[in-house]
Design a protein around this motif. Structure first.
Motif, PDB file in Angstrom:
ATOM      1  N   GLY A 147       0.759  -6.573   4.839  1.00  0.00           N
ATOM      2  CA  GLY A 147       1.548  -6.473   3.615  1.00  0.00           C
ATOM      3  C   GLY A 147       0.711  -6.798   2.400  1.00  0.00           C
ATOM      4  O   GLY A 147      -0.386  -7.374   2.511  1.00  0.00           O
ATOM      5  N   ILE A 148       1.214  -6.467   1.229  1.00  0.00           N
ATOM      6  CA  ILE A 148       0.439  -6.660   0.005  1.00  0.00           C
ATOM      7  C   ILE A 148       0.151  -8.142  -0.262  1.00  0.00           C
ATOM      8  O   ILE A 148      -0.936  -8.480  -0.723  1.00  0.00           O
ATOM      9  N   ARG A 149       1.081  -9.030   0.067  1.00  0.00           N
ATOM     10  CA  ARG A 149       0.815 -10.463  -0.142  1.00  0.00           C
ATOM     11  C   ARG A 149      -0.355 -10.926   0.723  1.00  0.00           C
ATOM     12  O   ARG A 149      -1.239 -11.655   0.265  1.00  0.00           O
TER      13      ARG A 149
ATOM     14  N   ALA B 297      -1.367   4.868  -2.721  1.00  0.00           N
ATOM     15  CA  ALA B 297      -0.968   3.714  -1.917  1.00  0.00           C
ATOM     16  C   ALA B 297      -0.950   2.458  -2.777  1.00  0.00           C
ATOM     17  O   ALA B 297      -1.638   2.381  -3.798  1.00  0.00           O
ATOM     18  N   THR B 298      -0.186   1.469  -2.333  1.00  0.00           N
ATOM     19  CA  THR B 298      -0.114   0.179  -3.010  1.00  0.00           C
ATOM     20  C   THR B 298      -1.394  -0.598  -2.745  1.00  0.00           C
ATOM     21  O   THR B 298      -1.797  -0.770  -1.597  1.00  0.00           O
ATOM     22  N   ALA B 299      -2.015  -1.053  -3.837  1.00  0.00           N
ATOM     23  CA  ALA B 299      -3.276  -1.786  -3.715  1.00  0.00           C
ATOM     24  C   ALA B 299      -3.148  -3.157  -4.370  1.00  0.00           C
ATOM     25  O   ALA B 299      -2.195  -3.435  -5.102  1.00  0.00           O
ATOM     26  N   THR B 300      -4.123  -4.008  -4.099  1.00  0.00           N
ATOM     27  CA  THR B 300      -4.155  -5.341  -4.689  1.00  0.00           C
ATOM     28  C   THR B 300      -4.226  -5.233  -6.208  1.00  0.00           C
ATOM     29  O   THR B 300      -4.642  -4.219  -6.753  1.00  0.00           O
ATOM     30  N   GLY B 301      -3.816  -6.304  -6.861  1.00  0.00           N
ATOM     31  CA  GLY B 301      -3.817  -6.318  -8.317  1.00  0.00           C
ATOM     32  C   GLY B 301      -2.606  -5.628  -8.901  1.00  0.00           C
ATOM     33  O   GLY B 301      -2.587  -5.274 -10.083  1.00  0.00           O
ATOM     34  N   GLY B 302      -1.575  -5.400  -8.070  1.00  0.00           N
ATOM     35  CA  GLY B 302      -0.352  -4.777  -8.548  1.00  0.00           C
ATOM     36  C   GLY B 302      -0.533  -3.331  -8.975  1.00  0.00           C
ATOM     37  O   GLY B 302       0.137  -2.854  -9.885  1.00  0.00           O
ATOM     38  N   THR B 303      -1.457  -2.634  -8.325  1.00  0.00           N
ATOM     39  CA  THR B 303      -1.756  -1.258  -8.719  1.00  0.00           C
ATOM     40  C   THR B 303      -1.397  -0.258  -7.635  1.00  0.00           C
ATOM     41  O   THR B 303      -1.245  -0.619  -6.470  1.00  0.00           O
ATOM     42  N   GLU B 304      -1.256   0.975  -8.051  1.00  0.00           N
ATOM     43  CA  GLU B 304      -1.148   2.101  -7.137  1.00  0.00           C
ATOM     44  C   GLU B 304      -2.502   2.794  -7.184  1.00  0.00           C
ATOM     45  O   GLU B 304      -3.016   3.072  -8.275  1.00  0.00           O
ATOM     46  N   LEU B 305      -3.095   3.042  -6.052  1.00  0.00           N
ATOM     47  CA  LEU B 305      -4.394   3.689  -6.004  1.00  0.00           C
ATOM     48  C   LEU B 305      -4.210   5.126  -5.508  1.00  0.00           C
ATOM     49  O   LEU B 305      -3.595   5.336  -4.470  1.00  0.00           O
ATOM     50  N   THR B 306      -4.722   6.089  -6.270  1.00  0.00           N
ATOM     51  CA  THR B 306      -4.638   7.501  -5.914  1.00  0.00           C
ATOM     52  C   THR B 306      -6.045   8.032  -5.701  1.00  0.00           C
ATOM     53  O   THR B 306      -6.907   7.892  -6.581  1.00  0.00           O
ATOM     54  N   LEU B 307      -6.278   8.616  -4.534  1.00  0.00           N
ATOM     55  CA  LEU B 307      -7.617   9.095  -4.191  1.00  0.00           C
ATOM     56  C   LEU B 307      -8.154  10.092  -5.216  1.00  0.00           C
ATOM     57  O   LEU B 307      -9.294   9.978  -5.650  1.00  0.00           O
TER      58      LEU B 307
ATOM     59  N   GLY C  59     -13.008 -13.646  -2.012  1.00  0.00           N
ATOM     60  CA  GLY C  59     -13.700 -13.221  -3.227  1.00  0.00           C
ATOM     61  C   GLY C  59     -14.097 -11.755  -3.193  1.00  0.00           C
ATOM     62  O   GLY C  59     -15.132 -11.373  -3.751  1.00  0.00           O
ATOM     63  N   PHE C  60     -13.276 -10.932  -2.556  1.00  0.00           N
ATOM     64  CA  PHE C  60     -13.596  -9.498  -2.488  1.00  0.00           C
ATOM     65  C   PHE C  60     -13.508  -8.891  -3.886  1.00  0.00           C
ATOM     66  O   PHE C  60     -12.574  -9.168  -4.644  1.00  0.00           O
ATOM     67  N   ASN C  61     -14.492  -8.049  -4.200  1.00  0.00           N
ATOM     68  CA  ASN C  61     -14.608  -7.449  -5.522  1.00  0.00           C
ATOM     69  C   ASN C  61     -14.292  -5.955  -5.483  1.00  0.00           C
ATOM     70  O   ASN C  61     -14.905  -5.150  -6.169  1.00  0.00           O
ATOM     71  N   PHE C  62     -13.338  -5.598  -4.646  1.00  0.00           N
ATOM     72  CA  PHE C  62     -12.888  -4.210  -4.500  1.00  0.00           C
ATOM     73  C   PHE C  62     -11.431  -4.236  -4.054  1.00  0.00           C
ATOM     74  O   PHE C  62     -10.922  -5.267  -3.630  1.00  0.00           O
ATOM     75  N   ALA C  63     -10.764  -3.093  -4.172  1.00  0.00           N
ATOM     76  CA  ALA C  63      -9.331  -3.001  -3.870  1.00  0.00           C
ATOM     77  C   ALA C  63      -9.072  -2.990  -2.363  1.00  0.00           C
ATOM     78  O   ALA C  63      -9.833  -2.412  -1.592  1.00  0.00           O
ATOM     79  N   LEU C  64      -7.962  -3.619  -1.990  1.00  0.00           N
ATOM     80  CA  LEU C  64      -7.452  -3.540  -0.622  1.00  0.00           C
ATOM     81  C   LEU C  64      -6.095  -2.845  -0.686  1.00  0.00           C
ATOM     82  O   LEU C  64      -5.279  -3.140  -1.558  1.00  0.00           O
ATOM     83  N   ILE C  65      -5.875  -1.925   0.233  1.00  0.00           N
ATOM     84  CA  ILE C  65      -4.620  -1.185   0.305  1.00  0.00           C
ATOM     85  C   ILE C  65      -3.751  -1.755   1.419  1.00  0.00           C
ATOM     86  O   ILE C  65      -4.233  -2.015   2.524  1.00  0.00           O
TER      87      ILE C  65
END
Length: 158
Positions: A73-75, A14-24, A85-91
């Motif tokens: 949405g990602i934005r 899935a599309t995650a914050t930081g312009g990344t794709e996150l795969t479980l 100030g979340f220190n983890f990814a959001l999808i």
């Protein structure tokens, strides 16, 4: 397709914050907390995310990654993460692929009107990718403490 305790959670990307794709599956070897929240920048979701943020060091110590998921949405996710100030990814799960996998889309009532939305839910996945715990219909107060306890107990048991 739905998930059940003790069984491997189907892989997703899935599309995650930081312009990344996150795969479980890329997170195997670590425990994973996947928590679903209805909407970015709303009071309950902000509190819940803040609680995860404030306990991240303890989750890290228990070899546990935190991932937040909503249909925003990602934005909106990027703004929510930066503002709080979340220190983890959001999808961003606009197409509800991840929501459907975990079965968190429910009929809800708001101001007397029914609509489909995310039921606040959290899932703890073990280092082998199996579902270890689930919390559905979550109330925010004290929830993150309960998830952290479960993650720590699971980590000790591995």
């Amino acid at each position: 397709m739905s998930i059940s305790l003790g069984h491997t959670v189907p892989d997703f990307t899935a599309t995650a914050t930081g312009g990344t794709e996150l795969t479980l599956s890329a997170l195997r070897g670590q425990q994973v907390v996947v928590y679903f929240y209805p909407r970015a920048n709303t009071p309950g979701c902000t509190t819940e995310g803040g609680d995860f943020r404030d306990h991240k060091a303890s989750f890290d110590a228990a070899n546990t990654v935190i991932i937040g998921v909503s249909r925003d949405g990602i934005r909106a996710q990027e703004n929510f993460k930066a503002k709080q100030g979340f220190n983890f990814a959001l999808i961003s799960d606009k197409d509800e692929t991840v929501c459907q996998l975990f079965g968190v889309i429910k009929l809800k009532k708001l101001y007397g009107k029914e609509h489909l939305g995310i039921e606040r839910s959290t899932f703890l996945i073990d280092t082998e990718g199996k579902l270890a715990r689930e919390w559905r219909g979550v109330k925010v107060k004290g929830h993150v403490d309960e998830v952290l306890e479960a993650a720590q107990a699971l980590h000790v048991g591995e």
